[in-house]
Design an enzyme around this catalytic site. Structure first.
Site, PDB file in Angstrom:
ATOM      1  N   LYS A   1       0.792  -1.064   0.021  1.00 30.08           N
ATOM      2  CA  LYS A   1      -0.022   0.036   0.081  1.00 30.08           C
ATOM      3  C   LYS A   1       1.032   1.197  -0.104  1.00 30.08           C
ATOM      4  O   LYS A   1       0.572   2.337  -0.554  1.00 30.08           O
ATOM      5  CB  LYS A   1      -0.866   0.040   1.293  1.00 30.08           C
ATOM      6  CG  LYS A   1      -2.107  -1.125   1.199  1.00 30.08           C
ATOM      7  CD  LYS A   1      -2.627  -1.578   2.194  1.00 30.08           C
ATOM      8  CE  LYS A   1      -3.750  -2.680   2.162  1.00 30.08           C
ATOM      9  NZ  LYS A   1      -4.313  -2.963   3.493  1.00 30.08           N
TER      10      LYS A   1
ATOM     11  N   GLN B   1      -4.564  -1.910   9.509  1.00 33.07           N
ATOM     12  CA  GLN B   1      -4.469  -3.234   8.876  1.00 33.07           C
ATOM     13  C   GLN B   1      -4.879  -4.276   9.827  1.00 33.07           C
ATOM     14  O   GLN B   1      -4.410  -4.553  10.802  1.00 33.07           O
ATOM     15  CB  GLN B   1      -3.107  -3.546   8.704  1.00 33.07           C
ATOM     16  CG  GLN B   1      -2.546  -4.531   7.793  1.00 33.07           C
ATOM     17  CD  GLN B   1      -3.016  -4.820   6.363  1.00 33.07           C
ATOM     18  OE1 GLN B   1      -3.060  -3.773   5.885  1.00 33.07           O
ATOM     19  NE2 GLN B   1      -3.867  -5.935   6.072  1.00 33.07           N
TER      20      GLN B   1
ATOM     21  N   ASP C   1     -11.287   2.372   3.703  1.00 35.17           N
ATOM     22  CA  ASP C   1     -11.584   1.007   3.447  1.00 35.17           C
ATOM     23  C   ASP C   1     -12.961   0.605   3.289  1.00 35.17           C
ATOM     24  O   ASP C   1     -13.302  -0.511   2.647  1.00 35.17           O
ATOM     25  CB  ASP C   1     -11.047   0.162   4.657  1.00 35.17           C
ATOM     26  CG  ASP C   1      -9.841  -0.589   4.546  1.00 35.17           C
ATOM     27  OD1 ASP C   1      -9.475  -0.767   3.255  1.00 35.17           O
ATOM     28  OD2 ASP C   1      -9.109  -0.742   5.584  1.00 35.17           O
TER      29      ASP C   1
END
Length: 287
Positions: free
Chosen positions: A53, A97, A120
């Protein structure tokens, strides 16, 4: 093999190039898009994902902040880090995460991320907005699946779509996004009867069940579009999807590979969400 392979890497590269153009547009207006990624502990797979990422951000011209916390971090300490980022106007997207260590409640952490910085697409607010068709940040994996289907030239409207799996991260939102595109959608799961028959009637088949080779050739309709979301580490040490690729490829018109399919697209969609977040938070309209 009859199927055309949908190249996730190439499509992801094109998607990131699109994001990079939008970043240039925002920077010209004085906005510097920024994504903050928090990693708790040293899970090797998570470390790989986070590095990926960060690299994607660099490719798109997005500023990235990487916050690494020890595995014994308390929930309060993690929520404190999220709050700092939430209050920082220079940070436009916050990503924690997953999975998190056992002492931390994932739901509490996701709920602590402001919806406008939830790139997200996991927060209950964004999920609710998606449900009723309001503007929101779409969860990256399902959004990537839709883009992959559309890249084949397939008109989703009116198609019979089957999603195997009902997770909150992939299965349910994938079904909602297909429905929003006017497909007729069936969600299959562990209690579904006549699974083979249901799947074999699908024009679009999305497999997100987390079991290596679960979808066999007899579950694929000739000419179908098959999207394989699964990432399973096989006994051979390699990554395998939820679909028996060789069998399915004999019958499908289009199919995604594992690796090199949905995975790269998930990260590319995160870049688009981050850019969109930066624009919205600064009252900018992207062309």
């Amino acid at each position: 093999m009859g199927a055309t392979i949908i190249d996730g890497k190439a499509l992801a590269a094109a998607t990131k190039a699109e994001a990079a153009e939008k970043v240039k547009e925002l920077k010209a207006q004085g906005v510097n898009p920024c994504l903050a990624v928090i990693l708790v502990g040293e899970n090797p797979a998570s470390q790989v994902y986070v590095r990926g990422k960060i690299n994607d951000c660099a490719q798109c011209g997005i500023e990235s902040r990487s916050i690494n916390l020890p595995a014994d971090t308390t929930q309060d300490a993690l929520l404190g880090e999220v709050k700092k980022l939430a209050d920082d106007p220079a940070v436009h997207g916050i990503l924690v995460q997953l999975p998190l260590p056992a002492q931390i409640d994932e739901k509490a952490v996701i709920d602590a991320i402001p919806p406008e910085k939830d790139v997200d697409g996991f927060s209950p607010v964004n999920v609710g907005r998606m449900q009723i068709g309001e503007p929101c940040y779409l969860p990256c994996t399902p959004a990537g699946c839709i883009r992959m289907i559309e890249s084949t030239g397939t008109d989703i409207a009116g198609k019979n779509a089957v999603v195997i799996g009902r997770s909150n991260i992939v299965g349910k939102p994938a079904a909602l996004l297909l429905l929003a595109k006017n497909a007729t959608v069936t969600i299959c799961h562990s209690k579904t009867k006549n699974l083979q028959e249901v799947c074999a009637a699908a024009d679009i088949l999305v497999a997100a069940v987390g079991r290596e080779g679960f979808v066999t050739g007899d579950m694929v309709k000739p000419g179908a579009v098959v999207i394989d979301v699964g990432i399973n580490r096989g006994a051979d040490g390699k990554l395998h999807g939820d679909v028996n690729f060789e069998e399915a490829a004999e019958k499908a018109a289009y199919i995604t590979p594992v690796p090199g399919g949905v995975g790269p697209m998930t990260r590319a969609m995160l870049m688009l969400n981050t850019v969109e977040a930066a624009a919205r938070q600064n009252g900018k309209i992207l062309t």
